[in-house]
Scaffold this motif. Structure first.
Motif, PDB file in Angstrom:
ATOM      1  N   HIS A  43       0.839  -1.199   0.000  1.00 57.70           N
ATOM      2  CA  HIS A  43       0.000   0.000   0.000  1.00 57.70           C
ATOM      3  C   HIS A  43       0.875   1.251   0.000  1.00 57.70           C
ATOM      4  N   ALA A  44       0.301   2.337  -0.465  1.00 57.85           N
ATOM      5  CA  ALA A  44       0.923   3.659  -0.338  1.00 57.85           C
ATOM      6  C   ALA A  44      -0.213   4.644  -0.086  1.00 57.85           C
ATOM      7  N   GLN A  45       0.098   5.744   0.581  1.00 57.12           N
ATOM      8  CA  GLN A  45      -0.927   6.749   0.836  1.00 57.12           C
ATOM      9  C   GLN A  45      -0.390   8.127   0.495  1.00 57.12           C
ATOM     10  N   ASN A  46      -1.323   9.059   0.338  1.00 55.94           N
ATOM     11  CA  ASN A  46      -0.972  10.439  -0.016  1.00 55.94           C
ATOM     12  C   ASN A  46      -0.188  10.517  -1.321  1.00 55.94           C
ATOM     13  N   VAL A  47      -0.547   9.624  -2.245  1.00 60.97           N
ATOM     14  CA  VAL A  47       0.056   9.610  -3.580  1.00 60.97           C
ATOM     15  C   VAL A  47      -1.073   9.531  -4.602  1.00 60.97           C
ATOM     16  N   TYR A  48      -0.731   9.839  -5.845  1.00 62.16           N
ATOM     17  CA  TYR A  48      -1.692   9.619  -6.935  1.00 62.16           C
ATOM     18  C   TYR A  48      -0.946   9.024  -8.114  1.00 62.16           C
ATOM     19  N   GLY A  60       9.989  -8.348 -17.412  1.00 62.22           N
ATOM     20  CA  GLY A  60       9.002  -8.516 -18.465  1.00 62.22           C
ATOM     21  C   GLY A  60       8.127  -7.290 -18.640  1.00 62.22           C
ATOM     22  N   LEU A  61       7.110  -7.455 -19.479  1.00 65.09           N
ATOM     23  CA  LEU A  61       6.205  -6.354 -19.801  1.00 65.09           C
ATOM     24  C   LEU A  61       5.128  -6.219 -18.727  1.00 65.09           C
ATOM     25  N   HIS A  62       4.918  -4.993 -18.247  1.00 62.97           N
ATOM     26  CA  HIS A  62       3.904  -4.712 -17.236  1.00 62.97           C
ATOM     27  C   HIS A  62       3.148  -3.445 -17.617  1.00 62.97           C
ATOM     28  N   LEU A  63       1.872  -3.376 -17.208  1.00 62.89           N
ATOM     29  CA  LEU A  63       1.116  -2.131 -17.298  1.00 62.89           C
ATOM     30  C   LEU A  63       1.349  -1.398 -15.974  1.00 62.89           C
ATOM     31  N   VAL A  64       1.968  -0.218 -16.042  1.00 59.60           N
ATOM     32  CA  VAL A  64       2.333   0.514 -14.835  1.00 59.60           C
ATOM     33  C   VAL A  64       1.873   1.967 -14.931  1.00 59.60           C
ATOM     34  N   ALA A  65       1.851   2.632 -13.791  1.00 57.38           N
ATOM     35  CA  ALA A  65       1.565   4.067 -13.735  1.00 57.38           C
ATOM     36  C   ALA A  65       2.541   4.690 -12.758  1.00 57.38           C
ATOM     37  N   ASP A  66       3.149   5.795 -13.138  1.00 60.56           N
ATOM     38  CA  ASP A  66       4.035   6.499 -12.215  1.00 60.56           C
ATOM     39  C   ASP A  66       3.232   6.955 -11.000  1.00 60.56           C
ATOM     40  N   VAL A  67       3.888   6.927  -9.836  1.00 64.47           N
ATOM     41  CA  VAL A  67       3.261   7.341  -8.582  1.00 64.47           C
ATOM     42  C   VAL A  67       3.886   8.665  -8.158  1.00 64.47           C
ATOM     43  N   HIS A  68       3.019   9.645  -7.896  1.00 66.83           N
ATOM     44  CA  HIS A  68       3.450  10.992  -7.540  1.00 66.83           C
ATOM     45  C   HIS A  68       3.055  11.310  -6.100  1.00 66.83           C
ATOM     46  N   CYS A  69       3.882  12.081  -5.417  1.00 66.60           N
ATOM     47  CA  CYS A  69       3.534  12.617  -4.105  1.00 66.60           C
ATOM     48  C   CYS A  69       2.329  13.544  -4.272  1.00 66.60           C
ATOM     49  N   ALA A  70       1.313  13.361  -3.419  1.00 68.88           N
ATOM     50  CA  ALA A  70       0.099  14.178  -3.521  1.00 68.88           C
ATOM     51  C   ALA A  70       0.350  15.638  -3.143  1.00 68.88           C
ATOM     52  N   ASP A  71       1.401  15.908  -2.369  1.00 68.93           N
ATOM     53  CA  ASP A  71       1.678  17.290  -1.957  1.00 68.93           C
ATOM     54  C   ASP A  71       2.546  18.039  -2.967  1.00 68.93           C
TER      55      ASP A  71
END
Length: 107
Positions: A43-48, A60-71
């Motif tokens: 888990h992570a919190q305060n991120v989007y 291998g190949l993965h579907l990913v999304a960068d995680v950004h600090c919400a602040d």
């Protein structure tokens, strides 16, 4: 004297100290990013998450999304949205945070 009650050991964004993860949520410390070591968190919190994209990783190949600090919006790592190989399915829905992008708090 009574036992000192400690809160959870936390990780914060290295730029703004926003709490983004709890030590107990670490699944693995043996991940690598382009920039060095990284930790896999359940888990992570305060991120989007940013835009989802297929990315060729070491495993291998993965579907990913960068995680950004919400602040402060700093990119801290990525989230595994989908693993195409059966052996990698355990990563789905989990977060990788780069070690140099997070700082220990409340240790």
């Amino acid at each position: 004297m009574g036992d000192l009650i400690m809160g959870p050991r936390l990780y914060g964004c290295y730029k703004c100290r926003n709490h983004v993860a709890i030590h107990d949520d670490i699944v693995s410390k043996s991940f690598q990013s382009k920039n060095g070591r990284a930790f896999l968190f359940s888990h992570a919190q305060n991120v989007y998450s940013g835009r989802k994209e297929d990315r060729q990783m070491m495993t291998g190949l993965h579907l990913v999304a960068d995680v950004h600090c919400a602040d402060c919006r700093e990119v801290l790592g990525w989230k595994y949205e989908k693993a195409y190989e059966e052996s990698q399915k355990y990563k789905e829905g989990k977060f990788v945070l780069e070690k140099f992008k997070i700082v220990k708090q409340n240790w």
